[in-house]
Design a protein around this motif. Structure first.
Motif, PDB file in Angstrom:
ATOM      1  N   ILE A  14       0.819  -1.209   0.000  1.00 12.35           N
ATOM      2  CA  ILE A  14       0.000   0.000   0.000  1.00 12.35           C
ATOM      3  C   ILE A  14       0.853   1.259   0.000  1.00 12.35           C
ATOM      4  N   GLN A  15       2.093   1.155   0.515  1.00  8.52           N
ATOM      5  CA  GLN A  15       2.970   2.318   0.592  1.00  8.52           C
ATOM      6  C   GLN A  15       3.449   2.800  -0.778  1.00  8.52           C
ATOM      7  N   THR A  16       3.233   2.011  -1.838  1.00 12.15           N
ATOM      8  CA  THR A  16       3.649   2.444  -3.174  1.00 12.15           C
ATOM      9  C   THR A  16       2.565   3.225  -3.901  1.00 12.15           C
ATOM     10  N   LEU A  17       1.390   3.304  -3.313  1.00 10.75           N
ATOM     11  CA  LEU A  17       0.312   4.084  -3.925  1.00 10.75           C
ATOM     12  C   LEU A  17       0.597   5.569  -3.793  1.00 10.75           C
ATOM     13  N   ASP A  18       0.255   6.342  -4.826  1.00  9.50           N
ATOM     14  CA  ASP A  18       0.462   7.780  -4.741  1.00  9.50           C
ATOM     15  C   ASP A  18      -0.652   8.423  -3.928  1.00  9.50           C
ATOM     16  N   ARG A  19      -0.518   9.732  -3.723  1.00 12.80           N
ATOM     17  CA  ARG A  19      -1.424  10.437  -2.816  1.00 12.80           C
ATOM     18  C   ARG A  19      -2.872  10.428  -3.318  1.00 12.80           C
ATOM     19  N   ARG A  20      -3.071  10.525  -4.625  1.00 13.06           N
ATOM     20  CA  ARG A  20      -4.436  10.515  -5.165  1.00 13.06           C
ATOM     21  C   ARG A  20      -5.087   9.155  -4.937  1.00 13.06           C
ATOM     22  N   ALA A  21      -4.318   8.095  -5.122  1.00 11.11           N
ATOM     23  CA  ALA A  21      -4.857   6.751  -4.915  1.00 11.11           C
ATOM     24  C   ALA A  21      -5.248   6.544  -3.455  1.00 11.11           C
ATOM     25  N   LEU A  22      -4.401   6.996  -2.549  1.00 10.78           N
ATOM     26  CA  LEU A  22      -4.718   6.875  -1.127  1.00 10.78           C
ATOM     27  C   LEU A  22      -5.958   7.682  -0.773  1.00 10.78           C
ATOM     28  N   TYR A  23      -6.090   8.848  -1.395  1.00  5.65           N
ATOM     29  CA  TYR A  23      -7.265   9.679  -1.114  1.00  5.65           C
ATOM     30  C   TYR A  23      -8.532   9.029  -1.670  1.00  5.65           C
ATOM     31  N   ALA A  24      -8.404   8.336  -2.799  1.00  9.96           N
ATOM     32  CA  ALA A  24      -9.556   7.628  -3.352  1.00  9.96           C
ATOM     33  C   ALA A  24     -10.050   6.574  -2.364  1.00  9.96           C
ATOM     34  N   ILE A  25      -9.094   5.923  -1.686  1.00  9.93           N
ATOM     35  CA  ILE A  25      -9.475   4.902  -0.706  1.00  9.93           C
ATOM     36  C   ILE A  25     -10.062   5.549   0.540  1.00  9.93           C
ATOM     37  N   THR A  26      -9.383   6.568   1.078  1.00 14.28           N
ATOM     38  CA  THR A  26      -9.841   7.164   2.343  1.00 14.28           C
ATOM     39  C   THR A  26     -11.221   7.792   2.217  1.00 14.28           C
ATOM     40  N   THR A  27     -11.583   8.226   1.011  1.00 15.53           N
ATOM     41  CA  THR A  27     -12.908   8.812   0.800  1.00 15.53           C
ATOM     42  C   THR A  27     -13.894   7.800   0.241  1.00 15.53           C
ATOM     43  N   ASN A  28     -13.444   6.552   0.080  1.00 15.29           N
ATOM     44  CA  ASN A  28     -14.278   5.487  -0.480  1.00 15.29           C
ATOM     45  C   ASN A  28     -14.942   5.960  -1.772  1.00 15.29           C
ATOM     46  N   HIS A  29     -14.132   6.492  -2.667  1.00 16.60           N
ATOM     47  CA  HIS A  29     -14.660   7.055  -3.906  1.00 16.60           C
ATOM     48  C   HIS A  29     -15.359   5.983  -4.743  1.00 16.60           C
ATOM     49  N   GLY A  30     -16.577   6.266  -5.128  1.00 20.82           N
ATOM     50  CA  GLY A  30     -17.350   5.324  -5.923  1.00 20.82           C
ATOM     51  C   GLY A  30     -17.869   4.134  -5.143  1.00 20.82           C
ATOM     52  N   GLY A  31     -17.681   4.155  -3.813  1.00 18.67           N
ATOM     53  CA  GLY A  31     -18.115   3.024  -2.997  1.00 18.67           C
ATOM     54  C   GLY A  31     -17.334   1.751  -3.285  1.00 18.67           C
TER      55      GLY A  31
END
Length: 246
Positions: free
Chosen positions: A87-104
């Protein structure tokens, strides 16, 4: 007086010191992202739509579960998050997509893991800037650098604006205390919402001087704070409504 104000800001801004640490990830792997996450995407990842970022991130996590022989994230350990899944290789946008549960697309467990990773990024940046614990201003400045490295979607959030303002006020206060008579490094931003929130901290400090019970003064009750929230809503709520009808 200002020392008390710094403590007041500290209560409004969550410390990074208790961020989740990985017990298994190598020091070189984790420290290489002191101020930003490493990228697992292509060079033009920043051109992707946020929805595509979320879909790609979903695929990335699923590929990690396959390596572990899992079909779900239940019971995933910190070692697995940073070993097989990475998970540490994900960039900041990808992490934000997860933290905001984008698209459920993401589970509560995945959201929690991504939030811990973001907190860890900020904590490592602070430790790197203040390894001996003697330069709180440097640590606060590092926090600002991390926040400023966020993606456009994260920067458009109210949470980001509030954190950015708190970090700015904290840094300016600590730098002023430590280097009296010398100007602090400029950390101002042209973000009008952030600027309203920064002004609100000054209003709160002034109100505390005249209040019988200074502890009852909340920055969220200041006029400029309300202006910041109202401005944010005017800038972003119309977009959210449009997207909701698409």
């Amino acid at each position: 007086m200002f020392s008390a104000f710094v403590k007041y800001v500290g209560r409004s801004y969550h410390s990074h010191a208790e961020a989740t640490k990985s017990a298994a990830a190598s020091i070189s792997d984790r420290s290489s992202r002191a101020t930003s996450t490493g990228s697992a995407a292509t060079a033009d990842a920043d051109k992707k739509s946020f929805s595509q970022v979320a879909v790609d991130t979903r695929k990335f996590l699923d590929a990690g579960y396959q390596k572990l022989g899992k079909v779900a994230d239940a019971g995933t350990s910190d070692q697995e998050w940073h070993g097989a899944i990475r998970i540490q290789t994900l960039d900041r946008r990808a992490l934000y997509a997860i933290t905001t549960n984008h698209g459920g697309l993401f589970s509560a467990t995945e959201v929690k893991a991504a939030k811990a990773e973001v907190a860890s990024i900020e904590a490592r940046a602070s430790r790197a800037a203040n390894p001996r614990g003697t330069d709180a201003a440097g640590a606060a400045k590092a926090t600002i650098t991390v926040l400023d490295g966020a993606g456009p979607e994260e920067k458009a959030s109210l949470d980001w604006a509030q954190k950015r303002a708190a970090a700015q006020v904290q840094y300016q206060g600590l730098a002023k205390e430590r280097h009296q008579g010398r100007a602090a490094v400029s950390v101002e931003t042209d973000n009008p919402v952030v600027n309203h929130f920064v002004k609100a901290y000054g209003e709160a400090e002034k109100a505390k001087r005249y209040a019988q019970d200074g502890a009852s003064i909340r920055v969220e009750d200041m006029p400029s704070w309300s202006k910041g929230v109202s401005l944010w809503k005017s800038l972003h709520e119309p977009q959210a409504k449009v997207l909701g009808h698409l």
